[in-house]
Design a protein around this motif. Structure first.
Motif, short mmCIF file in Angstrom:
data_model
loop_
_atom_site.label_atom_id
_atom_site.label_comp_id
_atom_site.label_asym_id
_atom_site.label_seq_id
_atom_site.Cartn_x
_atom_site.Cartn_y
_atom_site.Cartn_z
N THR A 100 31.76 -23.13 73.65
CA THR A 100 31.04 -24.37 73.98
C THR A 100 30.33 -24.18 75.30
O THR A 100 30.44 -23.13 75.94
CB THR A 100 32.02 -25.58 74.03
N TRP A 159 26.29 -28.78 76.63
CA TRP A 159 26.46 -29.40 75.30
C TRP A 159 27.40 -30.60 75.40
O TRP A 159 27.13 -31.68 74.87
CB TRP A 159 27.01 -28.38 74.30
N ARG A 215 26.33 -34.45 74.59
CA ARG A 215 26.85 -35.12 73.39
C ARG A 215 27.90 -36.17 73.67
O ARG A 215 28.20 -37.00 72.81
CB ARG A 215 27.49 -34.09 72.44
N ILE A 262 49.58 -43.58 71.27
CA ILE A 262 49.70 -42.73 70.07
C ILE A 262 50.43 -41.44 70.41
O ILE A 262 50.60 -40.58 69.56
CB ILE A 262 48.32 -42.41 69.42
N ARG A 293 36.90 -26.45 69.04
CA ARG A 293 35.89 -26.94 69.98
C ARG A 293 35.36 -28.33 69.61
O ARG A 293 34.81 -29.03 70.46
CB ARG A 293 34.71 -25.96 70.07
N THR A 294 35.55 -28.72 68.34
CA THR A 294 34.99 -30.02 67.95
C THR A 294 35.85 -31.20 68.46
O THR A 294 35.35 -32.30 68.58
CB THR A 294 34.83 -30.15 66.41
N LEU A 327 40.20 -40.25 60.96
CA LEU A 327 40.66 -40.04 62.34
C LEU A 327 42.18 -40.18 62.33
O LEU A 327 42.70 -41.27 62.12
CB LEU A 327 39.99 -41.13 63.19
N PHE A 348 39.53 -35.30 63.29
CA PHE A 348 38.59 -36.37 62.93
C PHE A 348 37.33 -35.80 62.32
O PHE A 348 37.03 -34.62 62.49
CB PHE A 348 38.26 -37.28 64.11
N VAL A 408 32.95 -40.97 62.35
CA VAL A 408 33.57 -41.90 63.30
C VAL A 408 32.50 -42.45 64.24
O VAL A 408 32.48 -43.65 64.56
CB VAL A 408 34.68 -41.21 64.13
N PHE A 409 31.61 -41.57 64.67
CA PHE A 409 30.55 -41.94 65.60
C PHE A 409 29.72 -43.10 65.05
O PHE A 409 29.52 -44.12 65.72
CB PHE A 409 29.67 -40.69 65.80
N ARG A 434 27.73 -41.74 74.46
CA ARG A 434 26.63 -42.07 73.54
C ARG A 434 26.99 -43.24 72.62
O ARG A 434 26.11 -44.00 72.22
CB ARG A 434 26.26 -40.83 72.70
N ASN A 446 38.22 -39.18 76.86
CA ASN A 446 38.79 -40.24 76.04
C ASN A 446 40.31 -40.26 76.23
O ASN A 446 40.99 -39.31 75.84
CB ASN A 446 38.41 -39.96 74.57
N SER A 492 42.23 -42.71 74.92
CA SER A 492 42.71 -43.61 73.87
C SER A 492 43.21 -44.95 74.46
O SER A 492 42.47 -45.61 75.16
CB SER A 492 43.78 -42.91 73.02
N1 ACO Z 1 30.29 -27.09 71.63
C1 ACO Z 1 29.18 -26.62 71.03
N2 ACO Z 1 28.85 -26.93 69.77
C2 ACO Z 1 29.67 -27.78 69.10
C3 ACO Z 1 30.83 -28.28 69.67
C4 ACO Z 1 31.14 -27.91 70.98
N3 ACO Z 1 32.24 -28.36 71.64
N4 ACO Z 1 31.44 -29.10 68.78
C5 ACO Z 1 30.68 -29.09 67.66
N5 ACO Z 1 29.61 -28.27 67.85
C6 ACO Z 1 28.54 -27.98 66.92
C7 ACO Z 1 28.91 -28.27 65.49
O1 ACO Z 1 29.60 -27.18 64.93
C8 ACO Z 1 27.56 -28.50 64.85
O2 ACO Z 1 26.98 -27.26 64.57
P1 ACO Z 1 26.10 -27.06 63.23
O3 ACO Z 1 24.96 -28.04 63.37
O4 ACO Z 1 25.73 -25.65 63.31
O5 ACO Z 1 27.03 -27.41 62.11
C9 ACO Z 1 26.75 -29.16 65.98
O6 ACO Z 1 27.43 -28.84 67.20
C10 ACO Z 1 26.62 -30.67 65.85
O7 ACO Z 1 27.90 -31.19 65.55
P2 ACO Z 1 28.16 -32.73 65.36
O8 ACO Z 1 29.60 -32.95 65.01
O9 ACO Z 1 27.11 -33.32 64.50
O10 ACO Z 1 27.89 -33.24 66.87
P3 ACO Z 1 27.82 -34.71 67.37
O11 ACO Z 1 26.55 -34.95 68.07
O12 ACO Z 1 28.22 -35.70 66.30
O13 ACO Z 1 28.96 -34.75 68.47
C11 ACO Z 1 31.22 -35.50 68.70
C12 ACO Z 1 30.29 -34.45 68.12
C13 ACO Z 1 31.11 -35.46 70.22
C14 ACO Z 1 32.65 -35.17 68.29
C15 ACO Z 1 30.81 -36.91 68.18
O14 ACO Z 1 30.63 -36.87 66.79
C16 ACO Z 1 31.82 -37.97 68.48
O15 ACO Z 1 32.07 -38.30 69.64
N6 ACO Z 1 32.43 -38.55 67.43
C17 ACO Z 1 33.46 -39.53 67.57
C18 ACO Z 1 34.67 -38.80 67.98
C19 ACO Z 1 35.93 -39.55 67.72
O16 ACO Z 1 36.49 -39.48 66.66
N7 ACO Z 1 36.38 -40.29 68.73
C20 ACO Z 1 37.61 -40.96 68.62
C21 ACO Z 1 38.65 -39.98 68.98
S1 ACO Z 1 40.22 -40.34 68.45
C22 ACO Z 1 40.96 -41.22 69.56
O17 ACO Z 1 40.33 -41.76 70.44
C23 ACO Z 1 42.43 -41.22 69.58
#
Ligand code: ACO
Length: 330
Positions: A33, A37, A41, A86, A156-157, A195, A220, A225-226, A262, A287, A289
């Motif tokens: 990562t 990025w 994001r 949690i 990394r996600t 999630l 997740f 979720v976003f 975002r 985050n 939670s």
């Molecule tokens: N670094 C670099 N690249 C990454 C990373 C990273 N850390 N993570 C994902 N990517 C890549 C992906 O593999 C994908 O690549 P691809 O296009 O080649 O497939 C690309 O970046 C885009 O991935 P997306 O998942 O579409 O990225 P997005 O803009 O949606 O951002 C994120 C991801 C930050 C996770 C966002 O979706 C988000 O915040 N979602 C909500 C998260 C969530 O569930 N929050 C609640 C958490 S649970 C709780 O609070 C207890």
């Protein structure tokens, strides 16, 4: 609106963040990562992480003690402790029981609430109702997490998002000026799989297989979720203000669960809320939670952003799915 001085008010706040920082640059060395990025994001620059051997109740007890000091209340006068988490110390006893012992709240009842990121406001609503009904005088409501213990630092996600911390509030009977105006709770069990932390409960008890498949960590579907979060929070905030006979303009400060900058930004844009009315600290803590709203409340108060009589709107969305909101007259 007729003022009722039996209503619960937040009379003290406190927060605790562990000292150890996990920066985006640290994560660059752990997974594929980049800091750029992550900031683009999510808005996150760093998060706080506990040392080995520290449990959620350790953070919660410090935040609770600070909140009691802020309210000038002795732990001995606390009637009830409700902790939203949690990441409990153990499946049972509840984290609230550990906190009760650590802070010396000898006469307090104690239990936990599980509604993921929406959990703090769920707990707040329970405390509010115990006080509004006249059954109790002093309730400690805590949001505390050690998310680093359930974060997969090879993924990394997910690993870029989470941090540890605790926040606490003291609820007591309010006065004409200061009280909790309303709380709203909701859930949709049709999305339990978007999630979750899959293993470790009765559905999927711990086994060699669950360990090998890394199912004891948060999972997740981020993009889903976003989108759900933005749609849901926009509707929730609209409903919260209109059902209290208020307008968005009446609210002085919006404190949303710090899940992703975002998500907060897009929700605020849809509702045409100016930037200066949005509180955020996700850049420092990620985050956390359940802990994010009480930590934010404590910081907003210390920064002088909560003035007597101000209306503050709290809103959160999380796993379950669950959502919750509250309007507080400060
Ligand atoms: N670094 C670099 N690249 C990454 C990373 C990273 N850390 N993570 C994902 N990517 C890549 C992906 O593999 C994908 O690549 P691809 O296009 O080649 O497939 C690309 O970046 C885009 O991935 P997306 O998942 O579409 O990225 P997005 O803009 O949606 O951002 C994120 C991801 C930050 C996770 C966002 O979706 C988000 O915040 N979602 C909500 C998260 C969530 O569930 N929050 C609640 C958490 S649970 C709780 O609070 C207890």
């Amino acid at each position: 609106m007729k003022e009722n001085n039996n209503r619960a008010a937040i009379t003290g706040t406190g927060a605790f963040l562990p000292a150890k920082r996990l920066t985006n640059y640290d994560l660059e060395r752990m997974v594929d990562t980049s800091s750029e990025w992550i900031i683009k994001r999510t808005g996150i620059k760093e998060r706080r992480i506990v040392e080995d051997g520290v449990a959620t109740s350790d953070l919660a007890a410090i935040a609770a003690t600070k909140a009691l000091e802020d309210a000038n209340v002795s732990p001995k006068d606390v009637d009830l402790i409700i902790t939203s988490t949690i990441t409990p110390d153990s499946l049972f006893p509840s984290t609230s029981c550990y906190v009760q012992k650590k802070i010396g709240a000898k006469k307090a009842g104690a239990f936990d609430v599980l509604a993921a990121c929406a959990g703090f406001i769920y707990a707040l609503s329970i405390g509010q109702n115990y006080i509004n009904s006249g059954a109790m005088n002093t309730v400690l409501v805590i949001g505390a997490e050690c998310l680093s213990k359930v974060t997969d630092y090879t993924d990394r996600t997910t690993c870029i998002l989470f941090g540890d911390g605790a926040g606490a509030t003291v609820l007591q009977r309010g006065n004409k000026r200061s009280h909790i105006l309303s709380t709203f709770l909701g859930a949709d069990g049709n999305h339990t799989d978007v999630l979750s932390l899959p293993a470790g409960g009765s559905k999927m008890p711990p086994s060699t297989k669950t360990l090998q498949e890394r199912l004891h960590y948060i999972k997740f579907r981020g993009r889903e979720v976003f989108k759900l979060a933005i749609t849901n929070l926009t509707e929730l905030i609209t409903k919260t203000v209109t059902s209290s006979n208020l307008t968005i303009d009446d609210i002085s400060l919006f404190i949303l669960h710090q899940s992703n900058f975002r998500i907060i930004e897009a929700t605020m844009e849809r509702l045409k809320i100016p930037r200066e009315k949005i509180f955020h600290n996700i850049e420092k803590y990620g985050n956390t939670s359940s802990a994010s709203i009480p930590i934010a409340l404590d910081e907003a108060k210390k920064e002088g952003r909560l003035k007597p009589g101000d209306l503050v709107l709290l809103a959160a969305f999380g796993g379950g799915l669950t959502w919750s909101s509250s309007i507080v007259r400060w």
